[in-house]
Design a protein around this motif. Structure first.
Motif, PDB file in Angstrom:
ATOM      1  N   VAL A   1     -29.700  19.276 -18.543  1.00  0.00           N
ATOM      2  CA  VAL A   1     -31.024  19.829 -18.259  1.00  0.00           C
ATOM      3  C   VAL A   1     -32.115  18.925 -18.829  1.00  0.00           C
ATOM      4  CG1 VAL A   1     -32.593  21.754 -18.673  1.00  0.00           C
ATOM      5  CG2 VAL A   1     -30.197  22.201 -18.122  1.00  0.00           C
ATOM      6  N   VAL A   2     -31.934  18.497 -20.086  1.00  0.00           N
ATOM      7  CA  VAL A   2     -32.911  17.610 -20.720  1.00  0.00           C
ATOM      8  C   VAL A   2     -33.025  16.302 -19.937  1.00  0.00           C
ATOM      9  CG1 VAL A   2     -33.484  16.313 -22.810  1.00  0.00           C
ATOM     10  CG2 VAL A   2     -32.549  18.631 -22.986  1.00  0.00           C
ATOM     11  N   GLY A   3     -31.876  15.739 -19.548  1.00  0.00           N
ATOM     12  CA  GLY A   3     -31.885  14.499 -18.774  1.00  0.00           C
ATOM     13  C   GLY A   3     -32.581  14.643 -17.440  1.00  0.00           C
ATOM     14  N   GLY A   4     -32.404  15.809 -16.796  1.00  0.00           N
ATOM     15  CA  GLY A   4     -33.078  16.046 -15.529  1.00  0.00           C
ATOM     16  C   GLY A   4     -34.581  16.186 -15.696  1.00  0.00           C
ATOM     17  N   VAL A   5     -35.014  16.795 -16.794  1.00  0.00           N
ATOM     18  CA  VAL A   5     -36.443  16.972 -17.042  1.00  0.00           C
ATOM     19  C   VAL A   5     -37.136  15.627 -17.260  1.00  0.00           C
ATOM     20  CG1 VAL A   5     -38.146  17.895 -18.668  1.00  0.00           C
ATOM     21  CG2 VAL A   5     -36.222  19.319 -17.927  1.00  0.00           C
ATOM     22  N   VAL A   6     -36.505  14.754 -18.064  1.00  0.00           N
ATOM     23  CA  VAL A   6     -37.125  13.458 -18.370  1.00  0.00           C
ATOM     24  C   VAL A   6     -36.726  12.377 -17.368  1.00  0.00           C
ATOM     25  CG1 VAL A   6     -37.289  14.010 -20.818  1.00  0.00           C
ATOM     26  CG2 VAL A   6     -35.258  12.816 -19.979  1.00  0.00           C
ATOM     27  N   GLU A   7     -35.831  12.738 -16.428  1.00  0.00           N
ATOM     28  CA  GLU A   7     -35.359  11.823 -15.378  1.00  0.00           C
ATOM     29  C   GLU A   7     -34.754  10.541 -15.956  1.00  0.00           C
ATOM     30  OE1 GLU A   7     -38.357  11.161 -12.444  1.00  0.00           O
ATOM     31  OE2 GLU A   7     -38.199  13.209 -11.631  1.00  0.00           O
ATOM     32  N   VAL A   8     -33.843  10.738 -16.900  1.00  0.00           N
ATOM     33  CA  VAL A   8     -33.100   9.628 -17.504  1.00  0.00           C
ATOM     34  C   VAL A   8     -31.647   9.742 -17.050  1.00  0.00           C
ATOM     35  CG1 VAL A   8     -32.331   8.539 -19.642  1.00  0.00           C
ATOM     36  CG2 VAL A   8     -34.645   9.459 -19.469  1.00  0.00           C
ATOM     37  N   PHE A   9     -31.222   8.834 -16.202  1.00  0.00           N
ATOM     38  CA  PHE A   9     -29.883   8.927 -15.623  1.00  0.00           C
ATOM     39  C   PHE A   9     -28.789   8.870 -16.683  1.00  0.00           C
ATOM     40  CE2 PHE A   9     -26.153   6.564 -13.993  1.00  0.00           C
ATOM     41  CZ  PHE A   9     -25.653   7.544 -13.145  1.00  0.00           C
TER      42      PHE A   9
ATOM     43  N   GLU B   1     -34.208  28.103  -7.715  1.00  0.00           N
ATOM     44  CA  GLU B   1     -35.538  28.602  -7.366  1.00  0.00           C
ATOM     45  C   GLU B   1     -36.248  29.189  -8.581  1.00  0.00           C
ATOM     46  OE1 GLU B   1     -34.741  31.334  -4.240  1.00  0.00           O
ATOM     47  OE2 GLU B   1     -34.146  29.788  -2.805  1.00  0.00           O
ATOM     48  N   ILE B   2     -35.509  29.896  -9.432  1.00  0.00           N
ATOM     49  CA  ILE B   2     -36.101  30.460 -10.650  1.00  0.00           C
ATOM     50  C   ILE B   2     -36.580  29.350 -11.573  1.00  0.00           C
ATOM     51  CG2 ILE B   2     -35.601  31.766 -12.755  1.00  0.00           C
ATOM     52  CD1 ILE B   2     -33.676  33.468 -11.069  1.00  0.00           C
ATOM     53  N   ALA B   3     -35.743  28.306 -11.732  1.00  0.00           N
ATOM     54  CA  ALA B   3     -36.116  27.189 -12.606  1.00  0.00           C
ATOM     55  C   ALA B   3     -37.351  26.469 -12.080  1.00  0.00           C
ATOM     56  CB  ALA B   3     -34.943  26.216 -12.725  1.00  0.00           C
TER      57      ALA B   3
ATOM     58  N   LEU C   1     -39.615  23.731 -13.962  1.00  0.00           N
ATOM     59  CA  LEU C   1     -38.552  22.758 -14.226  1.00  0.00           C
ATOM     60  C   LEU C   1     -38.234  21.960 -12.958  1.00  0.00           C
ATOM     61  CD1 LEU C   1     -36.112  24.870 -16.427  1.00  0.00           C
ATOM     62  CD2 LEU C   1     -37.602  23.004 -17.172  1.00  0.00           C
ATOM     63  N   PRO C   2     -37.685  20.762 -13.105  1.00  0.00           N
ATOM     64  CA  PRO C   2     -37.362  19.938 -11.935  1.00  0.00           C
ATOM     65  C   PRO C   2     -36.276  20.579 -11.070  1.00  0.00           C
ATOM     66  CG  PRO C   2     -37.395  18.604 -13.935  1.00  0.00           C
ATOM     67  CD  PRO C   2     -37.454  20.034 -14.367  1.00  0.00           C
ATOM     68  N   ALA C   3     -36.198  20.123  -9.835  1.00  0.00           N
ATOM     69  CA  ALA C   3     -35.187  20.631  -8.906  1.00  0.00           C
ATOM     70  C   ALA C   3     -33.792  20.385  -9.443  1.00  0.00           C
ATOM     71  CB  ALA C   3     -35.355  19.951  -7.548  1.00  0.00           C
ATOM     72  N   PHE C   4     -32.896  21.350  -9.232  1.00  0.00           N
ATOM     73  CA  PHE C   4     -31.471  21.273  -9.521  1.00  0.00           C
ATOM     74  C   PHE C   4     -31.127  21.321 -11.020  1.00  0.00           C
ATOM     75  CE2 PHE C   4     -32.150  18.611  -5.627  1.00  0.00           C
ATOM     76  CZ  PHE C   4     -31.745  19.582  -4.719  1.00  0.00           C
ATOM     77  N   THR C   5     -32.108  21.604 -11.895  1.00  0.00           N
ATOM     78  CA  THR C   5     -31.777  21.759 -13.316  1.00  0.00           C
ATOM     79  C   THR C   5     -31.421  23.205 -13.656  1.00  0.00           C
ATOM     80  OG1 THR C   5     -34.128  22.045 -13.861  1.00  0.00           O
ATOM     81  CG2 THR C   5     -33.208  19.819 -14.055  1.00  0.00           C
ATOM     82  N   GLY C   6     -31.954  24.158 -12.903  1.00  0.00           N
ATOM     83  CA  GLY C   6     -31.711  25.566 -13.191  1.00  0.00           C
ATOM     84  C   GLY C   6     -30.248  25.955 -13.265  1.00  0.00           C
ATOM     85  N   PRO C   7     -29.390  25.506 -12.309  1.00  0.00           N
ATOM     86  CA  PRO C   7     -27.978  25.884 -12.383  1.00  0.00           C
ATOM     87  C   PRO C   7     -27.288  25.482 -13.683  1.00  0.00           C
ATOM     88  CG  PRO C   7     -28.491  25.034 -10.208  1.00  0.00           C
ATOM     89  CD  PRO C   7     -29.715  24.818 -11.050  1.00  0.00           C
ATOM     90  N   PHE C   8     -27.779  24.424 -14.336  1.00  0.00           N
ATOM     91  CA  PHE C   8     -27.118  24.000 -15.568  1.00  0.00           C
ATOM     92  C   PHE C   8     -27.416  24.927 -16.746  1.00  0.00           C
ATOM     93  CE2 PHE C   8     -26.403  20.141 -13.185  1.00  0.00           C
ATOM     94  CZ  PHE C   8     -25.133  19.786 -13.612  1.00  0.00           C
ATOM     95  N   PHE C   9     -28.522  25.683 -16.688  1.00  0.00           N
ATOM     96  CA  PHE C   9     -28.728  26.730 -17.682  1.00  0.00           C
ATOM     97  C   PHE C   9     -27.634  27.787 -17.562  1.00  0.00           C
ATOM     98  CE2 PHE C   9     -33.238  25.345 -18.071  1.00  0.00           C
ATOM     99  CZ  PHE C   9     -33.307  25.315 -19.465  1.00  0.00           C
ATOM    100  N   VAL C  10     -27.338  28.172 -16.312  1.00  0.00           N
ATOM    101  CA  VAL C  10     -26.290  29.168 -16.066  1.00  0.00           C
ATOM    102  C   VAL C  10     -24.930  28.626 -16.487  1.00  0.00           C
ATOM    103  CG1 VAL C  10     -25.189  30.589 -14.293  1.00  0.00           C
ATOM    104  CG2 VAL C  10     -27.640  30.095 -14.155  1.00  0.00           C
ATOM    105  N   ILE C  11     -24.692  27.362 -16.212  1.00  0.00           N
ATOM    106  CA  ILE C  11     -23.424  26.731 -16.588  1.00  0.00           C
ATOM    107  C   ILE C  11     -23.232  26.773 -18.098  1.00  0.00           C
ATOM    108  CG2 ILE C  11     -22.195  24.519 -16.683  1.00  0.00           C
ATOM    109  CD1 ILE C  11     -23.470  23.898 -13.911  1.00  0.00           C
TER     110      ILE C  11
END
Length: 407
Positions: A87-95, A155-157, A162-172
């Protein structure tokens, strides 16, 4: 006691499957969203598998010394931390940060794979196939529901910035912590330690082993060797076909909900009939069911190699058959391995098998992205059929040699 063990494993596997069913396809979409590279997306997926590879033997050693409960719990907790890092990596866009997080998430794969062997620790020899099949079947509910949660959680994230596709990782992350807690609290008495005690062995921690002797044991035991190779190929073909299907559909303009639905029906094929395949293993033997699984994989490759453009229906049908082939091969191969090595060597042999299985999948995942970019999904399906044919041919030849020797 076996029934209690199965019930606990069913619960933890359902939670595990719900969250991990989202991990691989969402990882690819997350990485591609900010890197615009299918190759890097395939690398990120491979990192999850590589995490399972790296965790397999350490978790097996921990299991040998401390039991299944501690091994499974530790794997889930490490993976939960990895989900937060993604999630953190997706927010800062660091691969590289996403890559590190997905590697840690792979520890959950190693822990989840151990659960199927935990089901056999207290099972009678003629019931191992069903025990494995039941635990694999538990993933049906989570496997089907998990991808369907990807869209709403995303969609909630996005709604909170939050950036796209990071929300599912909170659930994970949340689900993996819940699975760890359930295993730690309720997988008592530990099935492996209890089985060791009932068989006259020592239930206390034992000395750590080495990888090389276990590899030699598997290499000189024909049935174990065949089982390990077959499971590795079955898993690698399934992983590459499933993961790249999400990108294939995404490239064709399909929404995340359609991608989630396609993965859901695939996972239903993987898990829904696993008790049946387990019963078939106990009734007709692991080798025959393994052959059935390889045949289904070849059929799946034949269907998927005809899917061009937005052939959603064809892809879904192919993914279902791909899941069925994996289920038959995975259950049969796991039972064949468990029955072909002595009890004292099983946890390490099972850990090495999981390592090689995940390594094969990782080696297939990265070039799969490159093949998709260069030639498209149909060619990926054609290439995936090659190792399946080789394993099926080897299984048939070994059966003929056994028949000839018996004559």
């Amino acid at each position: 006691m076996q029934r209690r063990t199965i019930r606990v494993l069913l619960g933890t596997q359902i939670i595990f499957a719900v969250v991990m069913a989202m991990a691989s396809p969402v990882t690819a979409l997350l990485v591609q969203d900010f890197t615009h590279s299918s190759t890097l997306a395939g690398l990120a997926q491979a990192a999850t598998i590589a995490g399972g590879v790296l965790a397999a033997v350490p978790l097996a050693e921990l299991t040998v010394r401390r039991g299944r409960r501690i091994g499974v719990t530790s794997g889930y907790l490490v993976a939960g931390m990895g989900a937060v890092i993604v999630v953190v990596g997706g927010v800062v866009e660091v691969f590289l940060l996403v890559l590190f997080g997905t590697t840690l998430v792979g520890a959950a794969v190693a822990a989840g794979l151990q659960a199927r062997f935990a089901a056999t620790d207290l099972a009678e020899s003629h019931q191992r196939g069903r025990a494995i099949g039941i635990v694999v079947w538990a993933s049906t509910f989570g496997g089907v529901a998990g991808p369907l949660l990807a869209g709403p959680s995303d969609e909630i994230a996005r709604g909170i910035g939050l950036p796209a596709f990071t929300g599912p990782f909170f659930v994970i992350g949340l689900g993996l912590v819940l699975s760890a807690g359930a295993a730690y609290l309720w997988l008592r008495p530990d099935p492996l330690l209890l089985a060791r005690s009932l068989s006259g062995g020592d239930a206390q921690p034992v000395k750590a082993g080495k990888l090389r002797p276990t590899l030699r044991l598997l290499a000189r035991t024909p049935e174990a060797r065949r089982a390990v190779i077959a499971v590795a190929v079955v898993h690698a073909v399934m992983v590459s076909g499933m993961n790249m299907a999400s990108l294939h559909l995404h490239h064709g303009g399909e929404s995340l909900r359609v991608v989630g639905a396609a993965i859901s029906v695939h996972l239903a094929g993987m898990f829904l009939l696993s008790p049946l395949f387990g019963w078939l293993v106990d009734r007709f033997g692991a080798r025959k069911v393994l052959g059935l699984g390889l045949g289904l994989l070849l059929l799946a490759c034949g269907i998927l190699q005809t899917t061009h453009g937005n052939a959603v229906t064809g892809i879904m049908v192919g993914l279902v058959v791909l899941g069925l082939g994996w289920s038959a091969g995975f259950v049969a191969g796991s039972a064949l391995l468990t029955g072909s090595v002595q009890e004292s060597a099983r946890p390490r042999a099972q850990g090495v098998s999981d390592l090689l299985m995940q390594l094969a999948a990782a080696m297939a995942a990265f070039p799969a992205g490159a093949v998709l970019d260069a030639w498209g999904y149909p060619w990926l399906a054609r290439l995936a059929a090659v190792p399946v044919v080789l394993v099926a041919a080897q299984l048939m030849l070994s059966r003929r040699r056994v028949t000839a020797d018996g004559a």
